[in-house]
Design an enzyme around this catalytic site. Sequence first.
Site, PDB file in Angstrom:
ATOM      1  N   HIS A  79      26.102 -31.563  22.597  1.00 17.28           N
ATOM      2  CA  HIS A  79      26.378 -30.090  22.471  1.00 17.28           C
ATOM      3  C   HIS A  79      26.064 -29.354  24.004  1.00 17.28           C
ATOM      4  CE1 HIS A  79      26.786 -26.273  20.401  1.00 17.28           C
ATOM      5  NE2 HIS A  79      25.877 -25.968  20.999  1.00 17.28           N
ATOM      6  N   GLU A  80      24.811 -29.425  24.439  1.00 17.17           N
ATOM      7  CA  GLU A  80      24.418 -28.655  25.642  1.00 17.17           C
ATOM      8  C   GLU A  80      25.285 -28.966  26.675  1.00 17.17           C
ATOM      9  OE1 GLU A  80      23.157 -26.044  25.100  1.00 17.17           O
ATOM     10  OE2 GLU A  80      22.461 -26.304  23.064  1.00 17.17           O
ATOM     11  N   HIS A 132      28.478 -27.224  26.987  1.00 14.26           N
ATOM     12  CA  HIS A 132      28.337 -25.842  27.919  1.00 14.26           C
ATOM     13  C   HIS A 132      28.247 -26.244  29.350  1.00 14.26           C
ATOM     14  CE1 HIS A 132      28.075 -23.891  23.994  1.00 14.26           C
ATOM     15  NE2 HIS A 132      26.713 -24.465  23.665  1.00 14.26           N
TER      16      HIS A 132
END
Length: 377
Positions: free
Chosen positions: A25-26, A29
Amino acid sequence: MLESPGIGFTILAFLLVLGPLVFVHEYGHYIVGRWCGVKAETFSIGFGRRILGWTDKRGTEWKIGWLPLGGYVQFAGDRDAVSQPDAEWQSLPDAERSHTFPAQPVWKRALIVAAGPVTNFLFAILILAGFAAFVGTPTTPPVASMVMPGSAAAASGMQPGDRIVAIDGRTIKVFDDILMSVIHRPGEAMDVRIQRNGSEQTVRLTPRLVKEKDRFGNPIERGVIGIAATAPIYERAPLAEAPAIAIRQTTQIVRQTVEVLGQLLGGDRSIKDLSGPIKIAKTSGEAASLGVGVLIYFVALVSINLGFINLLPLPMLDGGHLLFYGYEAIRRRPAPAVAQEWAFRFGFVAIVTLMLVVTFNDLGSIGVWDGIARLIG
């Protein structure tokens, strides 16, 4: 009945599930932020004090925090881990300011924020495509080989040999599609389109609630219509078709999640059904005890739910940021700072309240409240 795995095994399995998903997920980003020319100051798995970490040549600190219940990427110009702008970012030299997050046009900021949940979905699709291509995907025809006496299906007039074509307008391709359509909808009337002897007709039925226990003794409730199929059939899909199968399965899971959320908001489902990290940890241990394949499939399910939850339009979540960026794109100016500040305060309270509720439920699921009641009694 299988015994529940021990605490140590459960914690390890939980870390094996949550760690990679937070990283994925990170990293979504992070990598899109890099593509947009934004400097990442911190990439953290976990919150709180650093227990392990290093700084790379780009000046990004990579670290692992002591509380492994999430993570964040803090970009240049961010005040905190939820990307609230730093009041001093505008006073930076031009060269530095151009690489800060707040200085980016709204479409870049939206792209960076959306990349986290999108990467979770892509990760799940990759896993499910791998299962379809190398392990097998359910291909059992949606035909009722048996109709249980006294069941909802029998009451509606369904007969053995009927092929279910659609449920409430939703196309049914394999028998598992039937389960996905009714398992979470006990007590809800639905229109079932069936094919019999070359012609089609619609019957109306209401799935009945069944309460039972899984192989670990956990209570479960599900809706059933009372039909059975032939022996389950699994077939490996051609590699070129596997992604489409995985996308369809992911879409089904998201649709089911949306429907369950609607039931919660409409009062048709109890908040006792909500679960959090403790329940996920418990289920992780149980999945791992059944084998690596089951654990990996569970990772895919959690990844889909993590992506979905992060897209909810709540401040502090990615969806909340996207909501503000949508306002900014339409009005050609950011939402008032006071409105954003109050929205994030509301979001913080809402998320804390939700965490308290799910923790209360989780502790109940592992017998803590029953144990206290026995001690008091």
